[in-house]
Design a protein around this motif. Structure first.
Motif, PDB file in Angstrom:
ATOM      1  N   THR A  37       0.795  -1.232   0.000  1.00 57.49           N
ATOM      2  CA  THR A  37       0.000   0.000   0.000  1.00 57.49           C
ATOM      3  C   THR A  37       0.828   1.283   0.000  1.00 57.49           C
ATOM      4  O   THR A  37       0.305   2.348  -0.258  1.00 57.49           O
ATOM      5  CB  THR A  37      -0.985   0.055   1.196  1.00 57.49           C
ATOM      6  OG1 THR A  37      -0.245   0.238   2.421  1.00 57.49           O
ATOM      7  CG2 THR A  37      -1.833  -1.200   1.271  1.00 57.49           C
ATOM      8  N   VAL A  38       2.131   1.222   0.293  1.00 60.75           N
ATOM      9  CA  VAL A  38       2.988   2.405   0.332  1.00 60.75           C
ATOM     10  C   VAL A  38       4.162   2.188  -0.618  1.00 60.75           C
ATOM     11  O   VAL A  38       4.702   1.082  -0.704  1.00 60.75           O
ATOM     12  CB  VAL A  38       3.502   2.676   1.757  1.00 60.75           C
ATOM     13  CG1 VAL A  38       4.547   3.790   1.756  1.00 60.75           C
ATOM     14  CG2 VAL A  38       2.350   3.048   2.668  1.00 60.75           C
ATOM     15  N   ASP A  39       4.553   3.229  -1.321  1.00 55.88           N
ATOM     16  CA  ASP A  39       5.722   3.167  -2.184  1.00 55.88           C
ATOM     17  C   ASP A  39       6.939   2.767  -1.347  1.00 55.88           C
ATOM     18  O   ASP A  39       7.247   3.415  -0.345  1.00 55.88           O
ATOM     19  CB  ASP A  39       5.953   4.533  -2.822  1.00 55.88           C
ATOM     20  CG  ASP A  39       7.106   4.527  -3.816  1.00 55.88           C
ATOM     21  OD1 ASP A  39       7.839   3.523  -3.894  1.00 55.88           O
ATOM     22  OD2 ASP A  39       7.280   5.545  -4.512  1.00 55.88           O
ATOM     23  N   PRO A  40       7.641   1.688  -1.722  1.00 59.47           N
ATOM     24  CA  PRO A  40       8.780   1.238  -0.908  1.00 59.47           C
ATOM     25  C   PRO A  40       9.918   2.237  -0.827  1.00 59.47           C
ATOM     26  O   PRO A  40      10.764   2.148   0.061  1.00 59.47           O
ATOM     27  CB  PRO A  40       9.223  -0.054  -1.593  1.00 59.47           C
ATOM     28  CG  PRO A  40       8.722   0.068  -2.988  1.00 59.47           C
ATOM     29  CD  PRO A  40       7.431   0.824  -2.899  1.00 59.47           C
ATOM     30  N   ALA A  41       9.959   3.191  -1.768  1.00 57.59           N
ATOM     31  CA  ALA A  41      11.018   4.204  -1.753  1.00 57.59           C
ATOM     32  C   ALA A  41      10.586   5.495  -1.060  1.00 57.59           C
ATOM     33  O   ALA A  41      11.409   6.394  -0.861  1.00 57.59           O
ATOM     34  CB  ALA A  41      11.472   4.513  -3.173  1.00 57.59           C
ATOM     35  N   ALA A  42       9.295   5.601  -0.691  1.00 58.38           N
ATOM     36  CA  ALA A  42       8.792   6.825  -0.064  1.00 58.38           C
ATOM     37  C   ALA A  42       9.346   6.973   1.344  1.00 58.38           C
ATOM     38  O   ALA A  42       9.403   6.005   2.105  1.00 58.38           O
ATOM     39  CB  ALA A  42       7.268   6.807  -0.033  1.00 58.38           C
ATOM     40  N   MET A  43       9.768   8.192   1.699  1.00 57.44           N
ATOM     41  CA  MET A  43      10.346   8.480   3.014  1.00 57.44           C
ATOM     42  C   MET A  43       9.468   9.478   3.767  1.00 57.44           C
ATOM     43  O   MET A  43       8.848  10.353   3.159  1.00 57.44           O
ATOM     44  CB  MET A  43      11.756   9.058   2.874  1.00 57.44           C
ATOM     45  CG  MET A  43      12.711   8.209   2.073  1.00 57.44           C
ATOM     46  SD  MET A  43      14.351   8.989   1.931  1.00 57.44           S
ATOM     47  CE  MET A  43      15.146   7.889   0.761  1.00 57.44           C
ATOM     48  N   ASP A  44       9.426   9.326   5.080  1.00 54.82           N
ATOM     49  CA  ASP A  44       8.710  10.264   5.943  1.00 54.82           C
ATOM     50  C   ASP A  44       9.544  10.463   7.203  1.00 54.82           C
ATOM     51  O   ASP A  44       9.698   9.537   8.002  1.00 54.82           O
ATOM     52  CB  ASP A  44       7.324   9.732   6.295  1.00 54.82           C
ATOM     53  CG  ASP A  44       6.470  10.776   7.019  1.00 54.82           C
ATOM     54  OD1 ASP A  44       7.047  11.750   7.535  1.00 54.82           O
ATOM     55  OD2 ASP A  44       5.244  10.615   7.071  1.00 54.82           O
ATOM     56  N   ALA A  45      10.095  11.675   7.358  1.00 54.85           N
ATOM     57  CA  ALA A  45      10.973  11.953   8.499  1.00 54.85           C
ATOM     58  C   ALA A  45      10.256  11.847   9.834  1.00 54.85           C
ATOM     59  O   ALA A  45      10.903  11.717  10.878  1.00 54.85           O
ATOM     60  CB  ALA A  45      11.583  13.354   8.354  1.00 54.85           C
ATOM     61  N   PHE A  77      15.370   5.855   7.392  1.00 51.97           N
ATOM     62  CA  PHE A  77      14.966   6.885   6.437  1.00 51.97           C
ATOM     63  C   PHE A  77      13.454   7.112   6.463  1.00 51.97           C
ATOM     64  O   PHE A  77      12.926   7.864   5.655  1.00 51.97           O
ATOM     65  CB  PHE A  77      15.397   6.508   5.014  1.00 51.97           C
ATOM     66  CG  PHE A  77      16.880   6.493   4.821  1.00 51.97           C
ATOM     67  CD1 PHE A  77      17.579   7.673   4.630  1.00 51.97           C
ATOM     68  CD2 PHE A  77      17.586   5.304   4.833  1.00 51.97           C
ATOM     69  CE1 PHE A  77      18.955   7.669   4.442  1.00 51.97           C
ATOM     70  CE2 PHE A  77      18.963   5.274   4.646  1.00 51.97           C
ATOM     71  CZ  PHE A  77      19.655   6.466   4.463  1.00 51.97           C
ATOM     72  N   GLY A  78      12.767   6.429   7.364  1.00 55.33           N
ATOM     73  CA  GLY A  78      11.322   6.558   7.449  1.00 55.33           C
ATOM     74  C   GLY A  78      10.568   5.786   6.382  1.00 55.33           C
ATOM     75  O   GLY A  78       9.417   6.090   6.082  1.00 55.33           O
ATOM     76  N   ARG A  79      11.193   4.765   5.798  1.00 50.55           N
ATOM     77  CA  ARG A  79      10.543   3.951   4.784  1.00 50.55           C
ATOM     78  C   ARG A  79       9.887   2.727   5.419  1.00 50.55           C
ATOM     79  O   ARG A  79      10.400   2.167   6.384  1.00 50.55           O
ATOM     80  CB  ARG A  79      11.553   3.516   3.718  1.00 50.55           C
ATOM     81  CG  ARG A  79      12.128   4.660   2.916  1.00 50.55           C
ATOM     82  CD  ARG A  79      13.219   4.224   1.971  1.00 50.55           C
ATOM     83  NE  ARG A  79      14.364   3.659   2.674  1.00 50.55           N
ATOM     84  CZ  ARG A  79      15.536   3.388   2.112  1.00 50.55           C
ATOM     85  NH1 ARG A  79      15.714   3.649   0.830  1.00 50.55           N
ATOM     86  NH2 ARG A  79      16.522   2.882   2.820  1.00 50.55           N
ATOM     87  N   ASP A  80       8.771   2.320   4.871  1.00 49.51           N
ATOM     88  CA  ASP A  80       7.998   1.200   5.404  1.00 49.51           C
ATOM     89  C   ASP A  80       8.690  -0.127   5.081  1.00 49.51           C
ATOM     90  O   ASP A  80       8.820  -0.502   3.916  1.00 49.51           O
ATOM     91  CB  ASP A  80       6.592   1.231   4.814  1.00 49.51           C
ATOM     92  CG  ASP A  80       5.704   0.142   5.391  1.00 49.51           C
ATOM     93  OD1 ASP A  80       5.918  -0.239   6.559  1.00 49.51           O
ATOM     94  OD2 ASP A  80       4.804  -0.324   4.679  1.00 49.51           O
ATOM     95  N   ILE A  81       9.124  -0.836   6.101  1.00 56.39           N
ATOM     96  CA  ILE A  81       9.829  -2.118   5.902  1.00 56.39           C
ATOM     97  C   ILE A  81       8.900  -3.154   5.281  1.00 56.39           C
ATOM     98  O   ILE A  81       9.321  -3.964   4.441  1.00 56.39           O
ATOM     99  CB  ILE A  81      10.393  -2.632   7.240  1.00 56.39           C
ATOM    100  CG1 ILE A  81      11.474  -1.685   7.766  1.00 56.39           C
ATOM    101  CG2 ILE A  81      10.979  -4.038   7.074  1.00 56.39           C
ATOM    102  CD1 ILE A  81      12.688  -1.575   6.882  1.00 56.39           C
ATOM    103  N   ASP A  82       7.654  -3.145   5.674  1.00 54.46           N
ATOM    104  CA  ASP A  82       6.687  -4.090   5.120  1.00 54.46           C
ATOM    105  C   ASP A  82       6.631  -3.989   3.596  1.00 54.46           C
ATOM    106  O   ASP A  82       6.768  -4.981   2.884  1.00 54.46           O
ATOM    107  CB  ASP A  82       5.311  -3.807   5.733  1.00 54.46           C
ATOM    108  CG  ASP A  82       4.246  -4.762   5.224  1.00 54.46           C
ATOM    109  OD1 ASP A  82       4.604  -5.874   4.800  1.00 54.46           O
ATOM    110  OD2 ASP A  82       3.057  -4.396   5.227  1.00 54.46           O
TER     111      ASP A  82
END
Length: 293
Positions: A37-45, A77-82
């Motif tokens: 459901t989330v872009d694996p490269a998307a980051m959120d601080a 980096f705030g990326r979703d491991i899932d």
């Protein structure tokens, strides 16, 4: 005959386990966009190094905010491991399957040429012996460094060290098969050599080739993870199990899941492919089954 073979394959525990695990992994890879459901490269601080199971609002690159549960936590980096682990299964399966196909294709062709034509045998096999003298991982690292890091070059770099092993297997089979009466009869009838290789020799070498292909695929999945873990495989922004573990090792004491979660996918995948190969060998090679029994 086909029904009997299918029954014997399904009755073998290793085959059932391997097929079940691989079917699960293929399903996960295909459904990664919906499961992650989330872009694996998307980051959120705002979500750096979150623990597994924490929920929160994830800021997407386009400015939207998504209510999301980080089932396996986040990295530094705030990326979703899932999401990264799920998308990483695609890379591993593609590399494993493509490497097996390429290695079997090149090795099968070289093995048939070396085994059937005595004049080609000496030159070709000495070249293969030279390739086998180079450690597989070292040769893969050199090829990736020379060709650049992307999926295609990683597949080529991993497949090339496997070609000599496949070549030696096929050569040994062809050297036995070329003396069989049906091959001698085909030569006596002036059957073209390509037809003899395609219709008479290749079908009888397919079972050992199929078994060897499973072991090549398992080795390829593991080698790709090793190269990525060492920073010598695919670029860090590409979600692979090796890259995830490499980035997670820096904070292993605080976030061990960043290393353990991708490993929990990598280990069963390699184990399942190896067990599938063992089962295929037992069923397709009656002589081996008798020796074990």
């Amino acid at each position: 005959m086909a029904a009997s073979l299918q029954s014997r394959l399904w009755d073998h525990g290793s085959v059932r386990f391997g097929v079940a695990v691989l079917a699960f992994m293929v399903t996960v890879a295909m459904l990664a966009p919906w499961l992650g459901t989330v872009d694996p490269a998307a980051m959120d601080a705002n979500h750096i190094n979150k623990a597994a199971g924490v929920a929160g609002d994830f800021a997407l690159p386009d400015g939207q905010v998504l209510a999301h549960t980080f089932w396996l936590g986040t990295d530094n980096f705030g990326r979703d491991i899932d999401s990264r682990v799920l998308y990483g299964s695609r890379i591993s399966l593609v590399v494993g399957i493509a490497t097996a196909i390429l290695a079997l294709g090149l090795g099968g062709l070289c093995g048939m040429l070396a085994g059937y034509f005595r004049g080609v045998d000496m030159l070709l096999m000495r070249f293969m012996d030279g390739l086998m003298a180079i450690p597989a991982v070292l040769l893969a690292i050199a090829l990736v460094a020379a060709l650049g890091a992307n999926v295609a070059t990683v597949v080529i770099a991993i497949a090339i060290p496997e070609v000599p092993r496949v070549t030696r297997l096929v050569r040994a089979l062809v050297m036995t098969l070329r003396e069989e009466p049906y091959v001698e009869a085909a030569r006596a009838l002036a059957t073209p050599t390509p037809v003899i290789l395609w219709r008479h020799i290749l079908p009888n070498a397919m079972a050992p080739l199929l078994v060897q292909g499973t072991f090549v695929a398992a080795s390829a999945v593991l080698t790709e993870a090793i190269l990525s873990f060492l920073g010598l495989g695919l670029p860090p922004d590409v979600p692979t199990w090796g890259n995830i573990m490499a980035e997670g090792r820096v904070q292993f004491s605080q976030q061990p899941g960043n290393v353990l979660f991708p490993a929990m996918f990598l280990v069963p995948t390699v184990l399942a492919i190896n067990l599938l190969g063992d089962g295929l060998r037992d069923v397709l090679d009656p002589k081996f089954a008798k020796r074990v029994g």
